[in-house]
Design a protein around this motif. Structure first.
Motif, mmCIF file in Angstrom:
data_model
loop_
_atom_site.group_PDB
_atom_site.id
_atom_site.type_symbol
_atom_site.label_atom_id
_atom_site.label_comp_id
_atom_site.label_asym_id
_atom_site.label_seq_id
_atom_site.Cartn_x
_atom_site.Cartn_y
_atom_site.Cartn_z
ATOM 1 N N ALA A 30 0.853 -1.188 0.000
ATOM 2 C CA ALA A 30 0.000 0.000 0.000
ATOM 3 C C ALA A 30 0.894 1.246 0.000
ATOM 4 C CB ALA A 30 -0.892 -0.001 1.238
ATOM 5 N N PRO A 31 0.338 2.408 -0.342
ATOM 6 C CA PRO A 31 1.150 3.637 -0.292
ATOM 7 C C PRO A 31 1.772 3.894 1.083
ATOM 8 C CG PRO A 31 -0.885 4.037 -1.472
ATOM 9 C CD PRO A 31 -1.000 2.653 -0.874
ATOM 10 N N GLU A 32 1.061 3.544 2.138
ATOM 11 C CA GLU A 32 1.606 3.642 3.502
ATOM 12 C C GLU A 32 1.625 2.239 4.089
ATOM 13 O OE1 GLU A 32 -0.282 6.562 5.946
ATOM 14 O OE2 GLU A 32 -0.272 8.057 4.340
ATOM 15 N N PHE A 33 2.826 1.794 4.515
ATOM 16 C CA PHE A 33 2.966 0.437 5.028
ATOM 17 C C PHE A 33 4.091 0.384 6.052
ATOM 18 C CE2 PHE A 33 5.987 0.667 1.540
ATOM 19 C CZ PHE A 33 7.103 0.028 2.054
ATOM 20 N N THR A 34 4.146 -0.735 6.754
ATOM 21 C CA THR A 34 5.251 -1.063 7.652
ATOM 22 C C THR A 34 5.728 -2.463 7.299
ATOM 23 O OG1 THR A 34 4.358 0.273 9.449
ATOM 24 C CG2 THR A 34 5.920 -1.449 10.061
ATOM 25 N N TYR A 35 7.031 -2.611 7.121
ATOM 26 C CA TYR A 35 7.637 -3.921 6.924
ATOM 27 C C TYR A 35 8.679 -4.093 8.027
ATOM 28 C CZ TYR A 35 9.687 -8.066 4.880
ATOM 29 O OH TYR A 35 10.122 -9.353 4.696
ATOM 30 N N ARG A 36 8.427 -5.009 8.938
ATOM 31 C CA ARG A 36 9.300 -5.215 10.097
ATOM 32 C C ARG A 36 9.848 -6.625 10.074
ATOM 33 N NH1 ARG A 36 12.852 -3.572 13.518
ATOM 34 N NH2 ARG A 36 12.625 -4.260 15.623
ATOM 35 N N PHE A 37 11.172 -6.751 10.101
ATOM 36 C CA PHE A 37 11.849 -8.046 10.203
ATOM 37 C C PHE A 37 12.544 -8.032 11.549
ATOM 38 C CE2 PHE A 37 13.562 -11.590 7.537
ATOM 39 C CZ PHE A 37 14.374 -12.149 8.485
ATOM 40 N N TYR A 38 12.125 -8.899 12.439
ATOM 41 C CA TYR A 38 12.619 -8.883 13.810
ATOM 42 C C TYR A 38 14.047 -9.396 13.926
ATOM 43 C CZ TYR A 38 7.936 -7.708 15.202
ATOM 44 O OH TYR A 38 6.746 -7.052 15.349
ATOM 45 N N GLY A 39 14.747 -8.926 14.919
ATOM 46 C CA GLY A 39 16.108 -9.341 15.209
ATOM 47 C C GLY A 39 17.039 -8.146 15.257
ATOM 48 N N GLU A 40 18.316 -8.447 15.416
ATOM 49 C CA GLU A 40 19.369 -7.429 15.421
ATOM 50 C C GLU A 40 20.490 -7.933 14.530
ATOM 51 O OE1 GLU A 40 20.532 -6.272 19.355
ATOM 52 O OE2 GLU A 40 18.453 -6.097 20.019
ATOM 53 N N HIS A 41 20.293 -7.780 13.225
ATOM 54 C CA HIS A 41 21.247 -8.270 12.236
ATOM 55 C C HIS A 41 21.064 -7.479 10.947
ATOM 56 C CE1 HIS A 41 17.757 -10.401 10.673
ATOM 57 N NE2 HIS A 41 17.574 -10.866 11.892
ATOM 58 N N ALA A 42 21.839 -7.806 9.936
ATOM 59 C CA ALA A 42 21.849 -7.039 8.686
ATOM 60 C C ALA A 42 20.524 -7.068 7.927
ATOM 61 C CB ALA A 42 22.961 -7.556 7.780
ATOM 62 N N LEU A 43 19.664 -8.045 8.195
ATOM 63 C CA LEU A 43 18.379 -8.126 7.504
ATOM 64 C C LEU A 43 17.205 -7.675 8.373
ATOM 65 C CD1 LEU A 43 18.880 -11.485 5.577
ATOM 66 C CD2 LEU A 43 19.184 -9.145 4.748
ATOM 67 N N SER A 44 17.496 -7.285 9.578
ATOM 68 C CA SER A 44 16.414 -6.867 10.481
ATOM 69 C C SER A 44 16.019 -5.421 10.216
ATOM 70 C CB SER A 44 16.849 -7.040 11.945
ATOM 71 O OG SER A 44 17.890 -6.124 12.266
ATOM 72 N N GLY A 45 15.098 -4.925 10.997
ATOM 73 C CA GLY A 45 14.738 -3.520 10.918
ATOM 74 C C GLY A 45 13.331 -3.284 10.423
ATOM 75 N N GLU A 46 12.992 -2.012 10.361
ATOM 76 C CA GLU A 46 11.661 -1.590 9.955
ATOM 77 C C GLU A 46 11.775 -0.595 8.811
ATOM 78 O OE1 GLU A 46 8.655 -1.079 13.029
ATOM 79 O OE2 GLU A 46 8.220 0.884 12.171
ATOM 80 N N ARG A 47 10.939 -0.806 7.807
ATOM 81 C CA ARG A 47 10.924 0.056 6.635
ATOM 82 C C ARG A 47 9.506 0.506 6.339
ATOM 83 N NH1 ARG A 47 14.840 -3.150 7.137
ATOM 84 N NH2 ARG A 47 13.456 -4.914 7.244
ATOM 85 N N HIS A 48 9.384 1.739 5.798
ATOM 86 C CA HIS A 48 8.076 2.311 5.467
ATOM 87 C C HIS A 48 8.022 2.846 4.045
ATOM 88 C CE1 HIS A 48 6.887 2.170 9.715
ATOM 89 N NE2 HIS A 48 8.146 2.475 9.946
ATOM 90 N N THR A 49 9.122 2.728 3.307
ATOM 91 C CA THR A 49 9.140 3.231 1.931
ATOM 92 C C THR A 49 9.514 2.105 0.975
ATOM 93 O OG1 THR A 49 11.485 3.866 1.920
ATOM 94 C CG2 THR A 49 9.889 5.515 2.743
ATOM 95 N N LYS A 50 9.003 2.213 -0.235
ATOM 96 C CA LYS A 50 9.315 1.210 -1.249
ATOM 97 C C LYS A 50 10.792 1.261 -1.618
ATOM 98 C CE LYS A 50 4.654 0.779 -3.005
ATOM 99 N NZ LYS A 50 3.773 0.775 -4.193
ATOM 100 N N ALA A 51 11.397 2.431 -1.571
ATOM 101 C CA ALA A 51 12.828 2.552 -1.868
ATOM 102 C C ALA A 51 13.666 1.780 -0.846
ATOM 103 C CB ALA A 51 13.242 4.016 -1.905
ATOM 104 N N ALA A 52 13.335 1.903 0.427
ATOM 105 C CA ALA A 52 14.070 1.171 1.471
ATOM 106 C C ALA A 52 13.824 -0.326 1.351
ATOM 107 C CB ALA A 52 13.662 1.675 2.852
ATOM 108 N N LEU A 53 12.598 -0.696 1.023
ATOM 109 C CA LEU A 53 12.283 -2.117 0.861
ATOM 110 C C LEU A 53 13.045 -2.699 -0.332
ATOM 111 C CD1 LEU A 53 10.709 -4.361 2.185
ATOM 112 C CD2 LEU A 53 8.713 -3.701 0.816
ATOM 113 N N ALA A 54 13.202 -1.929 -1.398
ATOM 114 C CA ALA A 54 13.992 -2.387 -2.549
ATOM 115 C C ALA A 54 15.462 -2.579 -2.151
ATOM 116 C CB ALA A 54 13.876 -1.388 -3.696
#
Length: 155
Positions: A30-54
Protein backbone atom coordinates in the motif's frame (compact mmCIF):
# COMPACT_ATOMS: atom_id res chain seq x y z
CA UNK A 1 -13.77 -17.75 -1.98
CA UNK A 2 -12.00 -14.45 -1.19
CA UNK A 3 -9.74 -16.13 1.38
CA UNK A 4 -8.73 -18.80 -1.15
CA UNK A 5 -7.92 -16.07 -3.68
CA UNK A 6 -5.70 -14.22 -1.16
CA UNK A 7 -3.91 -17.44 -0.19
CA UNK A 8 -3.20 -18.10 -3.87
CA UNK A 9 -1.81 -14.58 -4.34
CA UNK A 10 0.49 -15.04 -1.33
CA UNK A 11 1.77 -18.37 -2.66
CA UNK A 12 2.31 -16.78 -6.08
CA UNK A 13 4.24 -13.87 -4.50
CA UNK A 14 6.65 -16.25 -2.76
CA UNK A 15 7.08 -18.16 -6.04
CA UNK A 16 7.91 -14.87 -7.80
CA UNK A 17 10.49 -13.99 -5.14
CA UNK A 18 12.01 -17.48 -5.46
CA UNK A 19 12.33 -16.77 -9.20
CA UNK A 20 14.22 -13.55 -8.42
CA UNK A 21 11.32 -11.13 -8.88
CA UNK A 22 10.99 -9.36 -5.54
CA UNK A 23 9.63 -6.23 -7.25
CA UNK A 24 6.19 -7.88 -7.48
CA UNK A 25 6.07 -7.97 -3.68
CA UNK A 26 7.02 -4.30 -3.44
CA UNK A 27 4.35 -3.42 -6.01
CA UNK A 28 1.75 -5.10 -3.76
CA UNK A 29 2.49 -2.73 -0.86
CA UNK A 30 0.00 0.00 0.00
CA UNK A 31 1.15 3.64 -0.29
CA UNK A 32 1.61 3.64 3.50
CA UNK A 33 2.97 0.44 5.03
CA UNK A 34 5.25 -1.06 7.65
CA UNK A 35 7.64 -3.92 6.92
CA UNK A 36 9.30 -5.21 10.10
CA UNK A 37 11.85 -8.05 10.20
CA UNK A 38 12.62 -8.88 13.81
CA UNK A 39 16.11 -9.34 15.21
CA UNK A 40 19.37 -7.43 15.42
CA UNK A 41 21.25 -8.27 12.24
CA UNK A 42 21.85 -7.04 8.69
CA UNK A 43 18.38 -8.13 7.50
CA UNK A 44 16.41 -6.87 10.48
CA UNK A 45 14.74 -3.52 10.92
CA UNK A 46 11.66 -1.59 9.95
CA UNK A 47 10.92 0.06 6.63
CA UNK A 48 8.08 2.31 5.47
CA UNK A 49 9.14 3.23 1.93
CA UNK A 50 9.32 1.21 -1.25
CA UNK A 51 12.83 2.55 -1.87
CA UNK A 52 14.07 1.17 1.47
CA UNK A 53 12.28 -2.12 0.86
CA UNK A 54 13.99 -2.39 -2.55
CA UNK A 55 17.40 -1.81 -0.91
CA UNK A 56 16.55 -4.50 1.64
CA UNK A 57 15.63 -7.03 -1.08
CA UNK A 58 18.81 -6.18 -2.98
CA UNK A 59 20.84 -6.91 0.16
CA UNK A 60 18.93 -10.15 0.69
CA UNK A 61 19.78 -11.32 -2.81
CA UNK A 62 23.44 -10.31 -2.48
CA UNK A 63 23.77 -12.31 0.75
CA UNK A 64 21.60 -15.24 -0.40
CA UNK A 65 21.38 -15.03 -4.19
CA UNK A 66 19.33 -18.19 -4.74
CA UNK A 67 16.53 -18.20 -2.17
CA UNK A 68 13.68 -20.66 -2.44
CA UNK A 69 10.54 -20.10 -0.37
CA UNK A 70 8.21 -23.01 0.36
CA UNK A 71 4.90 -21.93 1.89
CA UNK A 72 3.86 -24.61 4.36
CA UNK A 73 0.71 -23.01 5.74
CA UNK A 74 -1.46 -19.96 5.17
CA UNK A 75 -4.36 -18.73 7.26
CA UNK A 76 -6.49 -15.89 5.88
CA UNK A 77 -9.15 -14.11 7.91
CA UNK A 78 -11.26 -11.00 7.64
CA UNK A 79 -13.03 -9.00 4.97
CA UNK A 80 -11.28 -7.29 2.00
CA UNK A 81 -10.90 -4.00 3.86
CA UNK A 82 -9.27 -5.68 6.91
CA UNK A 83 -7.63 -8.93 5.86
CA UNK A 84 -5.15 -10.78 8.08
CA UNK A 85 -2.77 -13.35 6.60
CA UNK A 86 -0.53 -15.63 8.66
CA UNK A 87 2.10 -17.73 6.89
CA UNK A 88 4.57 -20.43 7.83
CA UNK A 89 7.39 -20.55 5.28
CA UNK A 90 10.55 -22.61 4.87
CA UNK A 91 13.44 -20.84 3.17
CA UNK A 92 16.53 -22.38 1.67
CA UNK A 93 19.47 -20.70 -0.04
CA UNK A 94 23.22 -20.79 -0.45
CA UNK A 95 25.28 -18.41 1.65
CA UNK A 96 28.71 -17.20 0.50
CA UNK A 97 28.39 -19.31 -2.62
CA UNK A 98 28.82 -22.61 -0.81
CA UNK A 99 27.04 -22.92 2.54
CA UNK A 100 23.53 -24.41 2.48
CA UNK A 101 21.04 -22.34 4.46
CA UNK A 102 17.69 -23.63 5.72
CA UNK A 103 15.38 -21.83 8.09
CA UNK A 104 11.74 -21.25 8.85
CA UNK A 105 9.85 -18.02 9.39
CA UNK A 106 6.40 -16.84 10.21
CA UNK A 107 4.79 -13.72 8.84
CA UNK A 108 1.75 -11.81 9.88
CA UNK A 109 0.37 -9.56 7.15
CA UNK A 110 -2.40 -7.02 7.13
CA UNK A 111 -4.09 -6.08 3.88
CA UNK A 112 -6.71 -3.57 2.83
CA UNK A 113 -8.41 -3.90 -0.54
CA UNK A 114 -5.66 -6.11 -1.93
CA UNK A 115 -2.75 -3.91 -0.78
CA UNK A 116 -0.35 -4.92 1.98
CA UNK A 117 -0.30 -2.43 4.84
CA UNK A 118 1.79 -4.34 7.36
CA UNK A 119 4.21 -7.28 7.38
CA UNK A 120 5.86 -8.64 10.50
CA UNK A 121 8.47 -11.37 9.91
CA UNK A 122 9.91 -13.56 12.63
CA UNK A 123 12.65 -15.94 11.49
CA UNK A 124 14.80 -18.20 13.63
CA UNK A 125 17.38 -15.50 14.29
CA UNK A 126 20.00 -17.89 15.68
CA UNK A 127 20.08 -19.86 12.42
CA UNK A 128 20.05 -16.65 10.38
CA UNK A 129 22.82 -14.99 12.43
CA UNK A 130 25.04 -18.07 12.02
CA UNK A 131 24.58 -17.86 8.25
CA UNK A 132 25.34 -14.14 8.22
CA UNK A 133 28.44 -14.69 10.38
CA UNK A 134 29.66 -17.42 8.00
CA UNK A 135 29.08 -15.10 5.06
CA UNK A 136 31.05 -12.32 6.76
CA UNK A 137 33.93 -14.71 7.50
CA UNK A 138 34.10 -15.43 3.76
CA UNK A 139 34.39 -11.74 2.90
CA UNK A 140 30.82 -10.42 2.74
CA UNK A 141 31.16 -7.48 5.13
CA UNK A 142 27.58 -6.48 4.35
CA UNK A 143 26.42 -9.54 6.32
CA UNK A 144 27.36 -7.62 9.48
CA UNK A 145 26.06 -4.23 8.34
CA UNK A 146 23.47 -2.19 10.16
CA UNK A 147 19.84 -2.83 9.17
CA UNK A 148 18.49 -0.94 6.17
CA UNK A 149 16.05 1.78 7.17
CA UNK A 150 14.11 4.51 5.38
CA UNK A 151 17.03 6.86 6.05
CA UNK A 152 19.33 4.63 3.93
CA UNK A 153 17.00 5.03 0.97
CA UNK A 154 16.84 8.79 1.42
CA UNK A 155 20.62 9.20 1.05
Amino acid sequence: MYHRFVAGKVRAAFAQISAGNWQAMIDAMAPEFTYRFYGEHALSGERHTKAALALWWQRNFRLMPDPHFEVRDIVVAGPPWRTRVATLVEVSATVAGEIPYRDVFMQMMKMSWGRITDIRTLEDTVVLQRALDSSAQRGAAEALADPITDEHAAT
